[in-house]
Structure formats: structure tokens, C-alpha cells
Design a protein around this motif. Structure first.
Motif, PDB file in Angstrom:
ATOM      1  N   GLY A  84       0.773  -1.374  -0.020  1.00 29.79           N
ATOM      2  CA  GLY A  84       0.243  -0.101   0.139  1.00 29.79           C
ATOM      3  C   GLY A  84       1.034   1.262  -0.029  1.00 29.79           C
ATOM      4  N   ARG A  85       2.110   1.147  -0.339  1.00 29.76           N
ATOM      5  CA  ARG A  85       3.090   2.324  -0.184  1.00 29.76           C
ATOM      6  C   ARG A  85       3.926   2.456  -1.649  1.00 29.76           C
ATOM      7  N   GLN A  86       3.124   1.964  -2.675  1.00 29.66           N
ATOM      8  CA  GLN A  86       3.626   2.028  -3.949  1.00 29.66           C
ATOM      9  C   GLN A  86       2.708   2.874  -4.996  1.00 29.66           C
ATOM     10  N   LEU A  87       3.361   3.953  -5.770  1.00 31.43           N
ATOM     11  CA  LEU A  87       2.421   4.635  -6.485  1.00 31.43           C
ATOM     12  C   LEU A  87       2.571   3.895  -7.948  1.00 31.43           C
ATOM     13  N   VAL A  88       1.450   3.507  -8.500  1.00 31.64           N
ATOM     14  CA  VAL A  88       1.562   3.101  -9.926  1.00 31.64           C
ATOM     15  C   VAL A  88       1.527   4.536 -10.808  1.00 31.64           C
ATOM     16  N   ILE A  89       2.326   4.626 -11.533  1.00 32.80           N
ATOM     17  CA  ILE A  89       2.007   5.846 -12.724  1.00 32.80           C
ATOM     18  C   ILE A  89       1.901   5.074 -14.080  1.00 32.80           C
ATOM     19  N   ALA A  90       0.528   5.144 -14.365  1.00 33.74           N
ATOM     20  CA  ALA A  90       0.236   4.667 -15.747  1.00 33.74           C
ATOM     21  C   ALA A  90       0.291   5.676 -16.712  1.00 33.74           C
ATOM     22  N   LEU A  91       0.659   5.285 -17.800  1.00 32.59           N
ATOM     23  CA  LEU A  91       1.217   6.402 -18.778  1.00 32.59           C
ATOM     24  C   LEU A  91      -0.234   6.489 -19.770  1.00 32.59           C
ATOM     25  N   ARG A  92      -1.047   5.703 -19.602  1.00 31.82           N
ATOM     26  CA  ARG A  92      -1.902   5.842 -21.063  1.00 31.82           C
ATOM     27  C   ARG A  92      -2.278   7.116 -21.471  1.00 31.82           C
ATOM     28  N   ARG A  93      -2.415   8.395 -20.642  1.00 34.28           N
ATOM     29  CA  ARG A  93      -2.888   9.637 -21.136  1.00 34.28           C
ATOM     30  C   ARG A  93      -1.814  10.399 -21.604  1.00 34.28           C
ATOM     31  N   LEU A  94      -0.341   9.898 -21.439  1.00 30.25           N
ATOM     32  CA  LEU A  94       0.581  10.772 -22.071  1.00 30.25           C
ATOM     33  C   LEU A  94       0.717   9.850 -23.463  1.00 30.25           C
ATOM     34  N   ASN A  95      -0.272  10.119 -24.403  1.00 28.54           N
ATOM     35  CA  ASN A  95      -0.334   9.394 -25.522  1.00 28.54           C
ATOM     36  C   ASN A  95      -0.201  10.279 -26.934  1.00 28.54           C
ATOM     37  N   ARG A  96       0.357  11.321 -27.038  1.00 31.23           N
ATOM     38  CA  ARG A  96       0.449  12.221 -28.199  1.00 31.23           C
ATOM     39  C   ARG A  96       1.399  11.650 -29.103  1.00 31.23           C
ATOM     40  N   LEU A  97       1.082  11.877 -30.478  1.00 31.30           N
ATOM     41  CA  LEU A  97       2.117  11.901 -31.760  1.00 31.30           C
ATOM     42  C   LEU A  97       2.763  13.264 -31.384  1.00 31.30           C
ATOM     43  N   ARG A  98       4.116  13.222 -31.282  1.00 33.24           N
ATOM     44  CA  ARG A  98       4.791  14.757 -31.520  1.00 33.24           C
ATOM     45  C   ARG A  98       5.088  15.085 -32.881  1.00 33.24           C
ATOM     46  N   ALA A  99       5.911  14.060 -33.478  1.00 34.21           N
ATOM     47  CA  ALA A  99       6.608  14.605 -34.568  1.00 34.21           C
ATOM     48  C   ALA A  99       6.514  13.341 -35.612  1.00 34.21           C
ATOM     49  N   VAL A 100       6.369  13.452 -37.113  1.00 34.18           N
ATOM     50  CA  VAL A 100       6.740  12.492 -37.909  1.00 34.18           C
ATOM     51  C   VAL A 100       7.513  13.238 -38.901  1.00 34.18           C
ATOM     52  N   ASP A 101       8.884  12.633 -39.055  1.00 34.70           N
ATOM     53  CA  ASP A 101      10.001  13.222 -39.978  1.00 34.70           C
ATOM     54  C   ASP A 101      10.109  12.027 -41.140  1.00 34.70           C
ATOM     55  N   VAL A 102       9.355  12.263 -42.410  1.00 40.53           N
ATOM     56  CA  VAL A 102       9.333  11.150 -43.359  1.00 40.53           C
ATOM     57  C   VAL A 102      10.790  10.993 -43.819  1.00 40.53           C
ATOM     58  N   PRO A 103      11.269  12.130 -44.716  1.00 41.29           N
ATOM     59  CA  PRO A 103      12.557  11.913 -45.141  1.00 41.29           C
ATOM     60  C   PRO A 103      14.060  11.526 -43.930  1.00 41.29           C
ATOM     61  N   GLY A 104      13.808  11.809 -42.427  1.00 42.32           N
ATOM     62  CA  GLY A 104      14.527  11.547 -41.717  1.00 42.32           C
ATOM     63  C   GLY A 104      14.143   9.947 -41.271  1.00 42.32           C
ATOM     64  N   ARG A 105      13.048   9.565 -41.705  1.00 43.14           N
ATOM     65  CA  ARG A 105      12.602   8.151 -41.279  1.00 43.14           C
ATOM     66  C   ARG A 105      12.521   8.004 -39.751  1.00 43.14           C
ATOM     67  N   ALA A 106      11.875   9.122 -39.241  1.00 43.53           N
ATOM     68  CA  ALA A 106      11.564   8.901 -37.748  1.00 43.53           C
ATOM     69  C   ALA A 106      10.328   9.470 -37.326  1.00 43.53           C
ATOM     70  N   ILE A 107       9.805   8.979 -36.267  1.00 50.37           N
ATOM     71  CA  ILE A 107       8.507   9.525 -35.572  1.00 50.37           C
ATOM     72  C   ILE A 107       8.822   9.394 -34.117  1.00 50.37           C
ATOM     73  N   THR A 108       8.327  10.735 -33.513  1.00 47.95           N
ATOM     74  CA  THR A 108       8.501  10.868 -31.924  1.00 47.95           C
ATOM     75  C   THR A 108       7.053  10.856 -31.451  1.00 47.95           C
ATOM     76  N   VAL A 109       7.010   9.900 -30.545  1.00 50.30           N
ATOM     77  CA  VAL A 109       5.721   9.636 -29.708  1.00 50.30           C
ATOM     78  C   VAL A 109       5.922   9.626 -28.086  1.00 50.30           C
TER      79      VAL A 109
END
Ligand SMILES: Cc1cc2nc3c(=O)[nH]c(=O)nc-3n(C[C@H](O)[C@H](O)[C@H](O)COP(=O)(O)OP(=O)(O)OC[C@H]3O[C@@H](n4cnc5c(N)ncnc54)[C@H](O)[C@@H]3O)c2cc1C
Length: 461
Positions: A84-109
């Protein structure tokens, strides 16, 4: 504690700090229902700043943190203890797409995006994010990174370690590490992001990632093949690699016992490819007909094959994949089993299976061994059960079964965790089999980064 809960709630908003028993219930039991916990609360932050503020408060109050993604790992890695002393941090609301770089072939999420959502975002940009797992609708990128997830296309694209370009991580004192680079080359010192990949949340909380993208393949050719032995399966793998190079994307293997189990729940609907079924998929950027013809030609001349079906339509391809994908759920329906997600070099699979099967049969006559998985990269599910009703007393023998299995795995320089991680389930086995120098190094890293020991305690580090 009530005061602490209010201060945590002030960070994420009262609606996003769960403490009532029925609200926290979905977060306190692991996927297989083997581990149950009782947390202080479950926090649902929506930004990196909120995660950092939660972690700073926990560090100040010496409260342990259990990061949780989709909660699909099967070894209790994301389950709090009963204190009863541990905090669960659940990330499901931290769920945005930040950037897609097609020529750089990278996605930041952000870390709480599900794997399926990241695949879709990549597809929307005309690219491929190649990680693919049966749990992709629920598991999250943060969890995938923290477990160094692999899956069905590791042979061609690698695991999350190969797919990650950069990470953003909240360290155990609340500092935000910005290693969110999309560079392919960087010779300026140690690659610190690697510390957090495969660490199962014990060194920090991943909040975002930059991941590699690939061109969408325009052609796929898929077949289910039958071979007479594990040796012939591995000979087929070598022959396919020689013929198709990295166009060989998937190479899965399923024993006859797996096919009988599928047949039990879908009577008459499971085509048998015995004694070993191989699911093989090639992918390429050329014309579909060219790849299909090349595969057809190869199949016509291949040694070792007893039988086979080449998919001629998307529906046929889906049907072949379904057989493989139904395995986990079918096993769950069939009752408990002692599960292993071991890895050995793929060349050692035949010897491992022959030796370990024999040792288990000698110790537990009549034992049922369900062996299947990602043979192309050496990662096998090797699950043990008894045929007696209800698997009575099965888990009484778990340690003895594990000792036999892991002894054989390490004899072949393999690993006891090639997929689901270590979590609460396998920590004591890791301590027995992992190289002591490697373990000592990992523990020094843990002490250096998390001197208070607040990040996911009670797991293997
Ligand atoms: C049907 C099925 C099929 C599967 N197939 C595969 C497969 O083919 N290949 C494979 O590799 N795995 C597979 N898995 C296992 C599982 O899906 C993976 O381990 C997945 O990567 C876990 O992601 P998750 O978001 O559910 O993580 P969780 O289960 O929530 O957490 C797993 C670990 O990661 C930590 N963690 C979670 N999020 C973060 C974060 N943001 N920062 C730091 N630590 C974090 C947790 O504390 C925990 O230690 C399968 C599971 C199921 C149920």
C-alpha cells in the motif's frame, strides 16, 4: 498518507489520481493473474512535466514508483506489491504523436501511445513502424522499450533496442533526461538511452521516444510449410536467408502439439503441417507478382519440405497468420501451464529441444510440451503442462521444471527472458544464471541512478 494522496492529486487533477479499490483494480493484477498488489494510488499523468512532478514528490517522501504501460507483460513486472506504499504511474494519458519526419525516417511519440496507434501513425505518413506483437492493441511504446520487445519481424528489423533512436526519461530524482535525438550516428560519448531499454522501469520512467521508420513494403509473400524435424526447420531458415537475404521478415515455428491444441478448440478447421509447421513471410519494395513468383520458384526446388501452402490472397494470408496468432489465447483457454519465453541461438534450437524434451520427459513422464515461436531469432515459447485434469499440482513442480529448462538454455548460451522480461517471476533465476560480473555491473548502475531504490522495487534489480 491522505495528505500525500492530496498532493499527488494536485499534480494530475483529482480525476486522474485513483485510490478507491474498484478504480485501481485494473492496475493491480498482472496479465496472467498470478500477481496481485495494493498500491498507494494510481496516477494518470498527461505530460512529462506532470510525471516529473510526481517523481520529485515520491523521491522527497521516499515512495516507490511502479511504471505501468498496457500491463501485458506476463511476469508481474508492472504490478505493485501489497504494502500500500507504492504509486503506480500509468502512462495511458501521455499518448500524443509529437512529430513525424518522413525524409529522416523517424517518428516521435509519447510513451503511453499503444503500439497499434504508433503503427497507424506511421502508416498515415506512408511509412512502416515494424514492431509487431499479438498484444499490440494494448501494449504501449514505453512498455515496449522497457521490455526491449521483439515480436514477429525481429529477423528483419530488430527489437526495440534497434528501433529506438532517442528517449526522453524522467530520472528517479525527477530530472528530465532529454536524449530525444533522431540521429543515426553520434560519437559523442556513451549512448545513455540504452540504459533504460530493457530495464523494466527500474532506472527511470520513459515519457517519449523517437523511433525508426521504414518504407512500407509493397509486396508480401506468405507460406505455411511442413518439415520433418527441428533440424530441417533450421536448415530451411538458412536456405531462405541465403536465397532472400533480409527480405525474409518472419520465420515462426510450431510443433505438432501446438497444432493439436488449436484443433481441440477449432475442430476440423486447423490444417495440419506436421510434425513442424513453419510460418514464413517475405517482404519487399518491388512488384508483388515478382516476389510471389520468386518464392514459388524457391518452394518448387526447396529441399526438406514435406508440404506447404502459399497464400494467394490477403484472406489466405490472414488465415495462415491466424493459426500462429491463436496460440497464446488457445493455451490460456486450455488452462495453466509453466511458461517460458527462452532464447537460444537459432542454430541451437534442434539440440536444445531434443535434450530438454528428453530431460523433462524423464523427470515428469507424460508431460506436454508446447513449443512455438520466433525461431528466426531463436526466441521460443516453451510451455509445460500435464495432461491431468485442471493441471492439478502443476505449479508445485514449477521450480523443478524451470531448473531443467534453464539448465539446458544456458548450456546453449541462451537466455531465460527473450520476450516478456524478468519481472517478479524470474529474478531469482537470473541471479543464478546471469554472468556475475554482468549482474554486479547492473546493480552498480542501479545504485548510481536510483540510490534511494524507489524505481520499481521488488523486481529483479
Ligand atoms: C498475447 C501476448 C503476446 C505477446 N507477444 C509478445 C511478443 O511477440 N514479443 C514481445 O517482446 N512481447 C510480447 N508480449 C509481452 C508484452 O506484450 C510486451 O512485454 C510489451 O512490450 C509490454 O508492454 P506494456 O505496455 O504492456 O508494458 P507493461 O506490462 O505495462 O510493463 C512492462 C514493464 O515495463 C515497465 N514500463 C512500462 N511502461 C514504462 C515506461 N513508460 N517507462 C519505464 N518503464 C515502463 C513496467 O514497469 C514493467 O516493468 C506478449 C504479451 C501478450 C499478452
Amino acid at each position: 498518507m491522505t495528505d500525500l494522496v492530496s498532493r499527488l492529486a494536485a499534480i494530475v487533477g483529482a480525476a486522474n489520481l485513483l485510490s478507491a479499490e474498484h478504480d485501481v483494480a485494473p492496475f493491480v493484477t498482472d496479465y496472467r493473474g498470478r500477481y496481485h498488489g495494493r498500491p498507494l494510488a494510481v496516477a494518470l499523468p498527461a505530460s512529462t512535466a506532470e510525471v516529473a512532478a510526481l517523481v520529485r514528490l515520491c523521491a522527497a517522501e521516499n515512495i516507490a514508483i511502479v511504471p505501468q504501460g498496457g500491463n501485458t507483460s506476463t511476469c508481474g513486472a508492472a504490478t505493485p506489491d501489497g504494502s500500500g506504499r507504492q504509486l503506480v504511474i500509468a502512462l495511458r494519458r501521455l499518448n500524443r504523436l509529437r512529430a513525424v519526419d518522413v525524409p529522416g525516417r523517424a517518428i516521435t511519440v509519447e510513451a503511453g501511445m499503444t503500439l497499434a496507434a504508433v503503427q497507424q501513425a506511421a502508416a498515415d505518413a506512408g511509412c512502416l513502424f515494424p514492431l509487431s506483437l499479438a498484444s499490440e492493441g494494448s501494449c504501449q511504446i514505453g512498455g515496449n522499450l522497457a521490455t526491449n520487445a521483439g515480436g514477429l519481424a525481429v529477423l528483419r528489423y530488430g527489437t526495440m533496442r534497434e528501433l529506438a533512436l532517442g528517449l526522453e526519461v524522467v530520472l528517479p530524482d525527477g530530472t528530465v533526461l532529454d536524449a530525444l535525438s533522431s540521429l543515426r550516428k553520434d560519437t559523442s560519448g556513451l549512448d545513455v538511452k540504452q540504459l533504460f531499454i530493457g530495464a523494466e522501469g527500474q532506472l527511470g520512467l520513459i515519457t517519449a521516444a523517437t523511433l525508426k521508420l521504414y518504407p512500407q513494403p509493397s509486396a508480401r509473400a506468405t507460406a505455411m510449410l511442413a518439415v520433418g524435424s527441428a533440424e530441417q526447420a533450421i536448415a530451411t531458415l538458412t536456405a531462405l536467408q541465403d536465397a532472400f537475404g533480409d527480405r525474409l521478415t518472419t520465420f515462426e515455428m510450431m510443433s505438432e502439439a501446438c497444432q493439436r491444441l488449436l484443433d481441440k478448440y477449432q475442430p476440423g478447421k486447423v490444417p495440419f503441417f506436421s510434425p513442424w509447421a513453419l510460418l514464413v513471410e517475405l517482404s519487399d519494395s518491388g512488384a508483388p507478382a515478382t516476389l510471389q513468383a520468386a518464392f514459388e520458384n524457391w518452394l518448387a526446388h526447396a529441399a526438406n519440405l514435406l508440404d506447404g501452402v502459399l497464400a494467394h490472397s490477403e484472406a489466405e494470408r490472414t488465415r495462415l497468420w491466424q493459426l500462429r496468432e491463436d496460440m497464446s489465447e488457445t493455451q490460456k483457454r486450455d488452462g495453466a501451464s509453466i511458461k517460458h519465453d527462452i532464447g537460444v541461438p537459432s542454430s541451437a534450437i534442434p539440440a536444445f529441444l531434443a535434450e530438454c524434451d528428453a530431460a523433462l520427459q524423464a523427470a515428469f513422464p507424460g508431460v506436454r510440451i508446447i513449443a512455438f515461436g520466433h525461431a528466426g531469432d531463436g526466441n521460443l515459447h516453451y510451455n509445460i503442462s500435464y495432461t491431468r485434469p485442471g493441471n492439478a499440482a502443476l505449479f508445485d513442480d514449477e521450480d523443478a521444471v524451470n531448473a531443467i529448462v534453464y539448465e539446458h538454455v544456458y548450456r546453449h548460451r541462451g537466455t531465460l527472458a527473450a520476450e516478456h522480461g524478468v519481472g517478479q517471476l524470474k529474478g531469482h533465476w537470473l541471479a543464478r544464471y546471469k554472468d556475475p560480473a554482468a549482474l554486479a555491473l547492473m546493480r552498480s548502475v542501479k545504485r548510481a541512478i536510483d540510490p534511494q531504490g524507489i524505481m520499481n522495487p521488488g523486481k529483479w534489480l
